[in-house]
Design a protein around this motif. Structure first.
Motif, PDB file in Angstrom:
ATOM      1  N   VAL A   1      50.690  67.351 -34.426  1.00 53.07           N
ATOM      2  CA  VAL A   1      51.070  68.248 -33.324  1.00 53.07           C
ATOM      3  C   VAL A   1      51.433  69.624 -33.896  1.00 53.07           C
ATOM      4  O   VAL A   1      50.933  70.658 -33.434  1.00 53.07           O
ATOM      5  CB  VAL A   1      52.235  67.658 -32.498  1.00 53.07           C
ATOM      6  N   ASP A   2      52.284  69.632 -34.923  1.00 56.34           N
ATOM      7  CA  ASP A   2      52.748  70.926 -35.475  1.00 56.34           C
ATOM      8  C   ASP A   2      51.623  71.716 -36.130  1.00 56.34           C
ATOM      9  O   ASP A   2      51.485  72.920 -35.916  1.00 56.34           O
ATOM     10  CB  ASP A   2      53.814  70.685 -36.557  1.00 56.34           C
ATOM     11  N   LYS A   3      50.835  71.030 -36.941  1.00 54.39           N
ATOM     12  CA  LYS A   3      49.886  71.769 -37.796  1.00 54.39           C
ATOM     13  C   LYS A   3      48.529  71.994 -37.145  1.00 54.39           C
ATOM     14  O   LYS A   3      47.889  73.009 -37.386  1.00 54.39           O
ATOM     15  CB  LYS A   3      49.697  71.017 -39.121  1.00 54.39           C
ATOM     16  N   LEU A   4      48.068  71.018 -36.335  1.00 57.92           N
ATOM     17  CA  LEU A   4      46.715  71.154 -35.790  1.00 57.92           C
ATOM     18  C   LEU A   4      46.703  71.508 -34.304  1.00 57.92           C
ATOM     19  O   LEU A   4      45.969  72.401 -33.896  1.00 57.92           O
ATOM     20  CB  LEU A   4      45.921  69.859 -36.016  1.00 57.92           C
ATOM     21  N   PHE A   5      47.501  70.805 -33.479  1.00 61.04           N
ATOM     22  CA  PHE A   5      47.373  71.013 -32.031  1.00 61.04           C
ATOM     23  C   PHE A   5      48.109  72.286 -31.569  1.00 61.04           C
ATOM     24  O   PHE A   5      47.534  73.102 -30.848  1.00 61.04           O
ATOM     25  CB  PHE A   5      47.893  69.801 -31.243  1.00 61.04           C
ATOM     26  N   ALA A   6      49.374  72.421 -31.972  1.00 63.83           N
ATOM     27  CA  ALA A   6      50.167  73.544 -31.428  1.00 63.83           C
ATOM     28  C   ALA A   6      49.467  74.893 -31.633  1.00 63.83           C
ATOM     29  O   ALA A   6      49.317  75.658 -30.659  1.00 63.83           O
ATOM     30  CB  ALA A   6      51.568  73.536 -32.032  1.00 63.83           C
ATOM     31  N   PRO A   7      48.986  75.218 -32.849  1.00 61.05           N
ATOM     32  CA  PRO A   7      48.361  76.542 -33.019  1.00 61.05           C
ATOM     33  C   PRO A   7      47.129  76.730 -32.134  1.00 61.05           C
ATOM     34  O   PRO A   7      46.822  77.854 -31.731  1.00 61.05           O
ATOM     35  CB  PRO A   7      47.954  76.553 -34.504  1.00 61.05           C
ATOM     36  N   GLU A   8      46.438  75.636 -31.812  1.00 59.72           N
ATOM     37  CA  GLU A   8      45.220  75.728 -30.981  1.00 59.72           C
ATOM     38  C   GLU A   8      45.542  75.894 -29.497  1.00 59.72           C
ATOM     39  O   GLU A   8      44.688  76.303 -28.712  1.00 59.72           O
ATOM     40  CB  GLU A   8      44.383  74.444 -31.127  1.00 59.72           C
ATOM     41  N   LEU A   9      46.758  75.508 -29.101  1.00 57.07           N
ATOM     42  CA  LEU A   9      47.059  75.457 -27.665  1.00 57.07           C
ATOM     43  C   LEU A   9      47.867  76.657 -27.177  1.00 57.07           C
ATOM     44  O   LEU A   9      47.884  76.941 -25.972  1.00 57.07           O
ATOM     45  CB  LEU A   9      47.817  74.160 -27.323  1.00 57.07           C
ATOM     46  N   LEU A  10      48.514  77.362 -28.100  1.00 56.30           N
ATOM     47  CA  LEU A  10      49.332  78.502 -27.685  1.00 56.30           C
ATOM     48  C   LEU A  10      48.458  79.535 -26.987  1.00 56.30           C
ATOM     49  O   LEU A  10      47.351  79.835 -27.430  1.00 56.30           O
ATOM     50  CB  LEU A  10      50.021  79.139 -28.904  1.00 56.30           C
ATOM     51  N   GLY A  11      48.963  80.029 -25.842  1.00 59.82           N
ATOM     52  CA  GLY A  11      48.208  81.036 -25.082  1.00 59.82           C
ATOM     53  C   GLY A  11      47.336  80.448 -23.993  1.00 59.82           C
ATOM     54  O   GLY A  11      46.901  81.154 -23.086  1.00 59.82           O
TER      55      GLY A  11
END
Ligand code: MUC
Ligand code: MG
Length: 366
Positions: A66-76
């Motif tokens: 979640v922290d490393k792969l998903f969160a950066p892709e989902l912000l915005g």
């Protein structure tokens, strides 16, 4: 409605009584709370229960993905761009509980933003489900005592009995003791968590033919391709695919391969979005579903009942909604309550739960 933060918070709450089954056992709910925050200040929540013996995920792996792969892709992204959310998360294979929790936290945030219940957004069929309780391995006498206590305290009359031990006589004896103690008015079905070979399963089902079992779940591993087909063809008890059917593709494979005749849907591994696809797939194929339990806490159980009650076909059978009762505590400001054998969907926006900040502070592991 833009996503500005996705958090994965590990927490651990001990079980008062462990749950034991053929593929593992659970002593502590070492789950991950996923929180999705939007630019409007709305926060959606969901819970990911890692099941390494079933899907290979751990608490640490869920936090990391979640922290490393998903969160950066989902912000915005907007809460309404759920197809984009899934396309991005699905660039990573596996990790079903992590993906499901992100999906459900987004739905929770959407419901809160709109001021409506997720269960109504999903379908709004009814506001409650009958509850089925999972009974783990123990001595026959302990299994009977637990089942009678759950029936008498909560009015639950549907029980899923864990089987898959060796020799099969252990489980045949337990199921017989339960039927004798509880009488004919209680529904009993079994879940083997892949513990038996096809021939052991066939023998056990023959030995339990008089016990009026309503379902038999995942008695042997999905890789026993011909053995499962052989078993399903010879038994009159419907065969439920659980951990072998976690995606629409796996559901197709198990059903068309003749290895299963019903499907367990678990929001803990397919969220609301993919669970709804699986449900519609089953409806189109004329296949029954049961709302399963990935040994969820109260947040996860609130998600399961929200989804199960939302649709006619997922609310017909009793849902597996009660194993949080064995936890020593939970995270909600107001605990879920089962009475008269039913669990009511939480009213209020989203999935209808509030996290108690003091409890989260006490149990969080980071
Ligand atoms: C079940 O239905 O199999 C046990 C392991 C898991 O992943 O879910 C539970 C219950
Ligand atoms: Mg199962």
């Amino acid at each position: 409605m833009k996503i500005v933060e996705v958090e994965a918070i590990p927490f651990a709450i001990p079980y008062r009584k462990p749950l034991r089954f053929a593929s593992g056992e659970v002593h502590v709910a070492d789950h991950v709370l996923v929180r999705v925050r939007t630019d409007d200040g709305v926060v959606g929540v969901a819970e990911a229960p890692p099941r390494p013996y079933t899907y290979g995920e751990t608490q640490a792996s869920i936090v990391a993905v979640v922290d490393k792969l998903f969160a950066p892709e989902l912000l915005g992204l907007s809460l309404l761009e759920r197809e984009v959310v899934h396309a991005r998360m699905n660039r990573t294979v596996g990790n079903p509980a992590a993906k499901a929790a992100v999906d459900m936290a987004i739905w929770d945030a959407l419901g809160r933003t709109l001021g409506v219940s997720v269960s109504q957004l999903l379908g709004g069929f009814t506001d409650r489900m009958r509850v089925s309780h999972m009974v783990g391995f123990a001595s026959d006498a302990e299994m009977v005592t637990e089942t009678e206590r759950v029936r008498d305290t909560y009015g639950i009359s549907v029980f899923k009995v864990k089987v898959g031990r060796r020799p099969v006589e252990l489980d045949v004896g337990a199921c017989r003791a339960l039927r004798e103690a509880l009488g004919p008015d209680v529904e009993l079905y079994v879940d083997g968590n892949r513990g038996w070979t096809p021939s052991e399963a066939a023998r056990a089902l023959r030995a339990m033919a008089d016990l009026d079992l309503t379902l038999s779940e995942e008695l042997c591993p999905a890789d026993d391709v011909l053995g499962r087909r052989w078993l399903t063809a010879q038994t009159s008890v419907p065969t439920v695919a659980d951990e072998s059917a976690t995606t629409p593709g796996e559901v197709t494979r198990e059903l068309l391969g003749g290895a299963a005749t019903a499907i367990s849907i678990k929001t803990a591994r397919s969220g609301f979005t993919t669970s709804q696809r699986i449900l519609h797939q089953c409806e189109g194929l004329g296949v029954e579903v049961v709302m399963g339990n990935q040994i969820d806490g109260q947040v996860g159980t609130a998600c399961t009942v929200a989804f199960g009650a939302a649709h006619r076909s997922s609310s017909r059978r009793a849902g597996e909604l009660s194993n949080f009762l064995d936890m020593s505590d939970d995270l909600l400001t107001e605990p879920l309550e089962i009475s008269g054998g039913e669990l009511v969907v939480r009213p209020g926006p989203g999935i209808g739960v509030e996290i108690d900040p003091d409890k989260l502070a006490r149990y969080r592991q980071d």
